[in-house]
Design an enzyme around this catalytic site. Structure first.
Site, short mmCIF file in Angstrom:
data_model
loop_
_atom_site.label_atom_id
_atom_site.label_comp_id
_atom_site.label_asym_id
_atom_site.label_seq_id
_atom_site.Cartn_x
_atom_site.Cartn_y
_atom_site.Cartn_z
N HIS A 30 75.09 117.66 59.53
CA HIS A 30 74.94 116.70 60.62
C HIS A 30 74.26 117.36 61.82
CE1 HIS A 30 76.95 113.22 59.02
NE2 HIS A 30 78.09 113.84 58.82
N GLU B 41 75.52 109.95 56.51
CA GLU B 41 76.55 110.56 55.66
C GLU B 41 75.97 111.03 54.34
OE1 GLU B 41 79.79 111.27 56.28
OE2 GLU B 41 79.31 110.72 58.34
N HIS C 85 78.78 119.97 54.80
CA HIS C 85 78.50 118.58 55.18
C HIS C 85 78.44 118.44 56.70
CE1 HIS C 85 78.96 114.13 55.00
NE2 HIS C 85 79.63 114.34 56.12
N GLU C 86 79.43 119.01 57.38
CA GLU C 86 79.47 118.90 58.85
C GLU C 86 78.32 119.67 59.49
OE1 GLU C 86 81.33 116.72 60.11
OE2 GLU C 86 82.43 116.37 58.25
#
Length: 268
Positions: free
Chosen positions: A144, A198, A140-141
């Site tokens: 980004h 997100e 997920h990070e």
């Protein structure tokens, strides 16, 4: 009102050529067009300085990579995920990826532009994350960074501020008027925009983990654990993140879509 509309129209014309997509779509379809006015070089230089300062501070406190087993575990998971980033952008395979663990009781992890990752020991220990669940968090990070969300947010804030003061001047409003417009834009542009970031990161991160051979259903369990530990929840309409409930529901659908990728990775 006519002056305001004309001002926005002029801004729209100026921005017509500034929209692009920073990634390939992947199976999850991550190809939304983005406003990227701030240069990637500027973001990378800023990230490099900030990352160095963060590591220096952690090292001075005796908190940087003090558990070699945990550090190696995090770095090994990152290595498997990084190998899949070319699906979304080929250049990411050549980034100078850096992965460090800070021993701090914080439920957090992040990835700066250019692939500079920090995972805090608190998120691993307090959520008792399995390797697959940790892959979901890290994926997920990393997503980004792949989607350049920080660069996009900086660009959006830049043009938003230009637009606010241009509209305020055109309408004959003073500082109070500009502040009111800023407040409105915060709740009608910034918050939904951040939630879309997100969601994109959830989708891309889950695809990264599935392609790396981690069960995408484990991403759902991360947010089930997060819900349990967080207790009270901020209403989704006023949060920069999706509510845990809607996030879990969305991730279940994404996991189902990505199941064939996971099965193929496990068999290879």
């Amino acid at each position: 009102m006519r002056k305001i509309l004309l001002t926005f129209a002029a801004l729209a014309v100026l921005l017509t050529g500034c929209f692009t997509s920073s990634t390939q779509a992947g199976l999850v379809g991550a190809d939304r067009r983005q406003l990227l006015l701030v240069s990637s070089e500027t973001m990378d230089q800023s990230a490099a300085q900030a990352y160095t300062q963060t590591l220096r501070s952690a090292r001075s406190k005796g908190e940087l990579n003090i558990d070699p087993i945990l550090t190696k575990r995090v770095q090994n998971i990152a290595k498997r995920l990084i190998a899949q980033t070319g699906v979304f952008r080929k250049d990411a395979l050549k980034w100078n990826w850096q992965v460090n663990v800070i021993n701090e009781d914080t439920i957090n992890a992040w990835c700066m532009p250019g692939g500079r990752i920090v995972v805090y020991s608190g998120i691993i220990k307090r959520l008792d994350l399995t390797d697959a669940q940790l892959a979901a968090v890290m994926g997920h990070e990393m997503a980004h960074a792949l989607r350049e969300h920080s660069r996009e947010q900086a660009s959006t804030d830049q043009i938003k501020n230009i637009g606010i003061f241009a509209v305020a001047a055109a309408a004959g409003l003073g500082d109070a008027g500009a502040q009111a417009l800023n407040l409105a834009s915060e709740y009608t542009i910034s918050l939904p925009f951040s939630r879309s970031h997100e969601t994109e990161a959830d989708h891309i991160g889950t695809e990264l983990m599935a392609r790396a051979g981690y069960d995408p259903n484990e991403a759902v369990k991360v947010w089930e654990k997060m819900t349990k530990i967080s207790g009270g929840k901020v209403p989704e309409i006023l949060s920069t993140h999706p509510s845990n409930e809607s996030r879990i529901k969305d991730l279940k659908e994404i996991a189902k879509k990505l199941e064939p990728l996971y099965q193929a990775a496990v068999k290879s």
